[in-house]
Design an enzyme around this catalytic site. Structure first.
Site, PDB file in Angstrom:
ATOM      1  CE  LYS A   1      -7.576   5.383   8.814  1.00 41.47           C
ATOM      2  NZ  LYS A   1      -8.413   6.436   9.414  1.00 41.47           N
TER       3      LYS A   1
ATOM      4  NE  ARG B   1     -14.450   8.600  12.578  1.00 42.86           N
ATOM      5  CZ  ARG B   1     -13.569   8.486  11.594  1.00 42.86           C
ATOM      6  NH1 ARG B   1     -13.862   7.784  10.517  1.00 42.86           N
ATOM      7  NH2 ARG B   1     -12.400   9.077  11.666  1.00 42.86           N
TER       8      ARG B   1
ATOM      9  CE1 TYR C   1     -22.456 -16.349 -13.734  1.00 39.03           C
ATOM     10  CE2 TYR C   1     -20.601 -14.941 -13.156  1.00 39.03           C
ATOM     11  CZ  TYR C   1     -21.211 -16.191 -13.168  1.00 39.03           C
ATOM     12  OH  TYR C   1     -20.572 -17.254 -12.631  1.00 39.03           O
TER      13      TYR C   1
ATOM     14  CG  MET D   1     -15.580 -14.926  -6.849  1.00 39.27           C
ATOM     15  SD  MET D   1     -16.057 -16.468  -6.064  1.00 39.27           S
ATOM     16  CE  MET D   1     -17.809 -16.237  -5.865  1.00 39.27           C
TER      17      MET D   1
HETATM   18  C1  LIG Z   1      -7.928   7.707   8.712  1.00 35.56           C
HETATM   19  C2  LIG Z   1      -7.705   8.943   9.483  1.00 35.56           C
HETATM   20  C3  LIG Z   1      -6.827   9.941   9.012  1.00 35.56           C
HETATM   21  C4  LIG Z   1      -6.204   9.916   7.631  1.00 35.56           C
HETATM   22  O1  LIG Z   1      -7.119  10.402   6.686  1.00 35.56           O
HETATM   23  P1  LIG Z   1      -6.740  10.580   5.133  1.00 35.56           P
HETATM   24  O2  LIG Z   1      -7.956  11.148   4.534  1.00 35.56           O
HETATM   25  O3  LIG Z   1      -6.450   9.207   4.624  1.00 35.56           O
HETATM   26  O4  LIG Z   1      -5.561  11.451   5.075  1.00 35.56           O
HETATM   27  C5  LIG Z   1      -6.530  10.999   9.845  1.00 35.56           C
HETATM   28  N1  LIG Z   1      -7.107  11.096  11.070  1.00 35.56           N
HETATM   29  C6  LIG Z   1      -7.984  10.191  11.531  1.00 35.56           C
HETATM   30  C7  LIG Z   1      -8.571  10.359  12.880  1.00 35.56           C
HETATM   31  C8  LIG Z   1      -8.323   9.089  10.756  1.00 35.56           C
HETATM   32  O5  LIG Z   1      -9.217   8.195  11.218  1.00 35.56           O
END
Ligand SMILES: *Cc1c(COP(=O)(O)O)cnc(C)c1O
Length: 356
Positions: free
Chosen positions: A37, A132, A256, A304
Site C-alpha cells: 500500500k 480500527r 529561520y 521548504m
Molecule cells: C499496513 C498493514 C500491515 C503491514 O504492517 P507493517 O507494520 O508495515 O508490517 C499489515 N496489516 C494491515 C492490516 C495493515 O494495514
C-alpha cells in the site's frame, strides 16, 4: 561545477529481495502477502510487485491500488484491506478476482445484493483489540454464517491486526492473540494475523498468511531494536546535493528564527532538500547526514527546499552528494530525530521525489 542534481530516491531491489528471504526464514510455514500500500511505502508499488516474484500474493489498502496492480499484469492473489464501499466496487472486485476484507456488516449486505455468477474469496476482518477495521468479536458468528451462505463467496478467511506489536511484551498483544485464537479454534478458516512486528516477535506462529510491510523495506518494526540487528537491509536511499558553502563568522546566525548561531568562524553547507520534498521539518539539530563518507548534522531549521549542515572538519565541495538516509544512515535514526516513524518518512519522500 557540473549541473546540480535534484534530491532523489534510489531503490535497491537486491536489498528488498534479501529482506523478503529473511522474512521467509522467520515464518517458513506461512504464505507471504507483502504489503505494498501507499505505493509500497514510497518504493514504487509496481516495481516492488514485479521484483517480488516469489511472493504468494500482495496486499494493499484500497481498491484502486489493486486495480493498478492488475492493470500492470500482476496476477497473484491480491488482498484489499478496505474492501469495497458499494456495488460498483464489488463488480470490480469480482471482475479482477480481488480478495476483499469485510469489516462491516453492511458490506455483507452488499454481497447479498450481488446478482452475478462469479465468486471470490474474502477475509472476515475481526477487531481483536485494534479498534480500527474489523467486525466486533460478538458479530463474528453472524458474519460468518451470512458470508458462508452466499454463492458468490467461495471461502471466508479470518484476519486480525495488532495494535501494539511494535512493543515486545505489551500486554495487549497477548490479549489480542487470545481473542483471535478462540476464533481460530471455532471456525475452520484460513488465517492472517501478523504484520512485521508480530512476525519478528513470533506472536502468532501458526497462521496461513503473514502481511509484512515495513521490514520488507528494511526498517525496524520493533521499538528498541535496529533493522541491522534483525538482519534487514535498507531499500531506500535519499540523496541531495550540496549547493552552497558559506564561511560564516562567530555570532552569525543560520536559517529561520536564527535558531543556530555560529559558536566560532565556521563553514556552513546548504543542501537542496527540505520539507517541500518531504524531509521532516521536525528534524532536530542533531539529525545526522552523510557527505563523502563523513557524518555531520543539521543546523538551524529545515526550510521548504533546503537544509543547512555543519561543515566543520568536513571535506566537501559544492556539487557533492549528501545522503539523508540509506545504507549508512538508517531511516529509523532519522525518524527518531524527527518525532516520527520510518513509515511516514519512507511514504513521504518516496511519493514526492523522483525514484531512480
Ligand atoms: C499496513 C498493514 C500491515 C503491514 O504492517 P507493517 O507494520 O508495515 O508490517 C499489515 N496489516 C494491515 C492490516 C495493515 O494495514
Amino acid at each position: 561545477m557540473s549541473d546540480i542534481r535534484a534530491a532523489s530516491v534510489t531503490v535497491e531491489l537486491a536489498a528488498l529481495l534479501h529482506n523478503f528471504s529473511r522474512i521467509k526464514e522467520l515464518v517458513p510455514h506461512s504464505k507471504l502477502m507483502p504489503v505494498i500500500k501507499a505505493n509500497a511505502y514510497g518504493h514504487g508499488m509496481i516495481r516492488v510487485a514485479r521484483a517480488l516474484a516469489e511472493a504468494d500474493g500482495f496486499s494493499v489498502a484500497q481498491l484502486k491500488e489493486a486495480l493498478g496492480l492488475r492493470a500492470a499484469g500482476i496476477n497473484k492473489p491480491l488482498t484489499v484491506f478496505q474492501g469495497f464501499q458499494n456495488l460498483q466496487d464489488l463488480e470490480l472486485i469480482f471482475q479482477h478476482h480481488l480478495r476483499p476484507a469485510v469489516s462491516q456488516l453492511w458490506q455483507i449486505e452488499l454481497l447479498e445484493q450481488y446478482k452475478g455468477s462469479a465468486s471470490v474469496d474474502v477475509w472476515l476482518k475481526v477487531n481483536s483489540g485494534m479498534g480500527r477495521l474489523g467486525v466486533q468479536a460478538d458479530e463474528v458468528e453472524e458474519a460468518w454464517q451470512r458470508l458462508n451462505a452466499l454463492k458468490c463467496v467461495a471461502t471466508v478467511g479470518l484476519m486480525t491486526h495488532y495494535a501494539n506489536a511494535d512493543i515486545a511484551g505489551h500486554l495487549s498483544n497477548q490479549q489480542q492473540t487470545e481473542v483471535f485464537r478462540q476464533l481460530h479454534q471455532t471456525y475452520s478458516a484460513e488465517t492472517s494475523v501478523s504484520n512485521s512486528a508480530a512476525i519478528v516477535s513470533q506472536l502468532y506462529p501458526d497462521q496461513d498468511w503473514v502481511r509484512p510491510g515495513i521490514m520488507l523495506y528494511g526498517a525496524s518494526p520493533l521499538q528498541g531494536v535496529t533493522a541491522d540487528q534483525l538482519g534487514l537491509r535498507p531499500v531506500m536511499q535519499v540523496q541531495a546535493t550540496l549547493i552552497a558553502i558559506n564561511k560564516l563568522k562567530k555570532g552569525q546566525s543560520v536559517g529561520y528564527g536564527d535558531r543556530w548561531v555560529c559558536p566560532e568562524d565556521m563553514p556552513v553547507g546548504i543542501v537542496n532538500i527540505g520539507y517541500g520534498d518531504g524531509y521532516p521539518r521536525q528534524a532536530s539539530e542533531q539529525t545526522p547526514v552523510l557527505i563523502n563518507q563523513q557524518k555531520t548534522h543539521l543546523i538551524g531549521r529545515v526550510s521548504m527546499d533546503s537544509i543547512a549542515i555543519d561543515l566543520r572538519d568536513i571535506s566537501a565541495q559544492c556539487g557533492d552528494r549528501v545522503e539523508l538516509w540509506g545504507i549508512q544512515l538508517s531511516v529509523d535514526d532519522i525518524a527518531d530525530h524527527s518525532q516520527t516513524i520510518s513509515y511516514e518518512l519512507l511514504c513521504r519522500l518516496g511519493n514526492q521525489l523522483d525514484i531512480q
